[in-house]
Design a protein around this motif. Sequence first.
Motif, short mmCIF file in Angstrom:
data_model
loop_
_atom_site.label_atom_id
_atom_site.label_comp_id
_atom_site.label_asym_id
_atom_site.label_seq_id
_atom_site.Cartn_x
_atom_site.Cartn_y
_atom_site.Cartn_z
N THR A 32 4.85 4.79 4.88
CA THR A 32 4.21 3.51 4.61
C THR A 32 2.79 3.75 4.12
O THR A 32 2.10 4.64 4.60
CB THR A 32 4.18 2.64 5.89
OG1 THR A 32 5.54 2.44 6.31
CG2 THR A 32 3.54 1.29 5.63
N PHE A 33 2.37 2.96 3.15
CA PHE A 33 1.01 3.05 2.64
C PHE A 33 0.54 1.68 2.15
O PHE A 33 1.35 0.76 1.97
CB PHE A 33 0.91 4.07 1.49
CG PHE A 33 1.61 3.64 0.22
CD1 PHE A 33 0.92 2.97 -0.78
CD2 PHE A 33 2.95 3.92 0.03
CE1 PHE A 33 1.57 2.58 -1.95
CE2 PHE A 33 3.61 3.53 -1.13
CZ PHE A 33 2.91 2.86 -2.13
N LEU A 34 -0.75 1.55 1.95
CA LEU A 34 -1.35 0.35 1.35
C LEU A 34 -1.62 0.66 -0.11
O LEU A 34 -2.26 1.67 -0.42
CB LEU A 34 -2.66 -0.01 2.07
CG LEU A 34 -3.50 -1.11 1.42
CD1 LEU A 34 -2.75 -2.43 1.36
CD2 LEU A 34 -4.83 -1.26 2.16
N LEU A 35 -1.13 -0.19 -0.99
CA LEU A 35 -1.40 -0.03 -2.42
C LEU A 35 -2.70 -0.77 -2.72
O LEU A 35 -2.73 -2.01 -2.71
CB LEU A 35 -0.24 -0.58 -3.26
CG LEU A 35 -0.37 -0.38 -4.78
CD1 LEU A 35 -0.40 1.12 -5.12
CD2 LEU A 35 0.77 -1.06 -5.51
N ALA A 36 -3.76 -0.03 -2.92
CA ALA A 36 -5.08 -0.63 -3.15
C ALA A 36 -6.04 0.45 -3.64
O ALA A 36 -5.71 1.63 -3.66
CB ALA A 36 -5.61 -1.24 -1.85
#
Length: 170
Positions: A111-115
């Motif tokens: 899981t990751f944050l796309l930013a």
Amino acid sequence: MTQSTESSAATIWLSRGALDKLTAELEYLKGPRRQEIVGAISAARDEGDLKENGGYHAAREEQGKLEGEIAKLEQVLTKADSTVPADDGVVAPGKVVTYKFDGDDDDEAETFLLASIEMKPYAGDLDVFSPQAPVGAALTGAKVGDTVEFEGPTGRTIKVQVLKAVPFED
């Protein structure tokens, strides 16, 4: 400044909380911090010979670093977009994305944050991947259930499946 996510590839997605904190940091740097350094330069200048005044040179170096930080923050904030993305299962900046490599079990998902990388201090334990990074670029626009391919750093083709894409919450 808030602008539409579609308006520019140079847009930097920041959460509302991150945007507020970076704005406050910029105000501090341009106000009290800048005044502290100006005071240090002035005090060192009053000591006399500037060529051999280590305090003066250190304060001027600090001033240069500060002005660089201010310019960087101003650039980030000019491009910032804090629009909460739609909860539609489509990978986009501002989404927390869960994916797995082709052939892996769901329990091996990542899981990751796309930013933008500027979000890293505000993302908790989440990894932050830029929309310009190989996995970020490949997954942008993909929907939950889609399998996408991209070229990894070694030149090998990597396949990943999108399991989840939900808006980031501060």
